[in-house]
Write a protein that holds these residues in place. Structure first.
Motif, PDB file in Angstrom:
ATOM      1  N   TYR A   1       0.127  -0.753  -0.147  1.00  0.00           N
ATOM      2  CA  TYR A   1      -0.187  -0.084   0.411  1.00  0.00           C
ATOM      3  C   TYR A   1       0.951   1.342   0.292  1.00  0.00           C
ATOM      4  O   TYR A   1       0.721   2.447  -0.514  1.00  0.00           O
ATOM      5  N   LYS A   2       2.237   1.308   0.542  1.00  0.00           N
ATOM      6  CA  LYS A   2       2.832   2.399   0.579  1.00  0.00           C
ATOM      7  C   LYS A   2       3.356   2.537  -1.138  1.00  0.00           C
ATOM      8  O   LYS A   2       3.170   3.819  -0.901  1.00  0.00           O
TER       9      LYS A   2
ATOM     10  N   PHE B   1       1.376   2.263  -3.450  1.00  0.00           N
ATOM     11  CA  PHE B   1       0.574   2.812  -4.381  1.00  0.00           C
ATOM     12  C   PHE B   1       0.138   4.553  -3.811  1.00  0.00           C
ATOM     13  O   PHE B   1      -0.467   4.526  -4.548  1.00  0.00           O
ATOM     14  N   VAL B   2       0.225   4.278  -2.701  1.00  0.00           N
ATOM     15  CA  VAL B   2      -0.138   5.721  -1.721  1.00  0.00           C
ATOM     16  C   VAL B   2       0.789   6.618  -2.518  1.00  0.00           C
ATOM     17  O   VAL B   2      -0.020   7.876  -2.702  1.00  0.00           O
TER      18      VAL B   2
END
Length: 151
Positions: A75-76, A78-79
């Motif tokens: 997720y890191k 992606f963000v």
């Protein structure tokens, strides 16, 4: 590498590409002061998306049998990419196409694979300026150029 996810993604991207092609045909073909109309980019993007989705769908038949191992989602990354894409859209007019695209590509390359700075700089710079030159100088289209304070 998930066979079913890639197959469904290929179908979804095919539909999105087809929608781009269909809707781009509804855009007027010429723009004031430009030989390249506003319909060219969405049409090309739709065709590229259709071709790549067909390729993805075809490649899923070559995958080895699925194992039940699950990958951990990152997720890191992606963000970071999402925030940089939003900032790219916000600063495109202010800073100009070449600089914002260059910075966006550098961030994207470094998020996906850290290191290899020279390679990232050369590819990002070449792509940013190359696309700008091709579109503005050769095709006589319009893109936000360099900022006033830069020249």
């Amino acid at each position: 590498m998930s066979k079913s996810f890639d197959r469904y993604s290929g179908m979804v991207f095919f539909a999105i590409g087809l929608a781009f092609v269909i809707e781009s045909r509804k855009i007027t073909e010429s723009a004031y002061g430009s030989n390249v109309g506003p319909d060219i980019f969405p049409l090309g993007l739709g065709l590229a998306l259709i071709l790549l989705s067909i390729r993805l769908f075809y490649e899923t038949f070559k995958y080895p049998k699925e194992t039940k191992m699950r990958e951990k989602l990152d997720y890191k990354k992606f963000v970071i990419i999402l925030i940089s894409a939003v900032l790219y859209g916000l600063f495109l007019e202010t800073i100009g196409y070449v600089i914002t695209t260059f910075l966006f590509l550098i961030v994207g390359f470094q998020v996906m694979e850290r290191g290899k700075w020279w390679k990232s700089l050369v590819i990002a710079g070449g792509f940013s300026y190359g696309v700008y030159f091709l579109f503005v100088e050769i095709l006589e289209g319009t893109l936000p150029g360099f900022p006033v304070w830069f020249s």
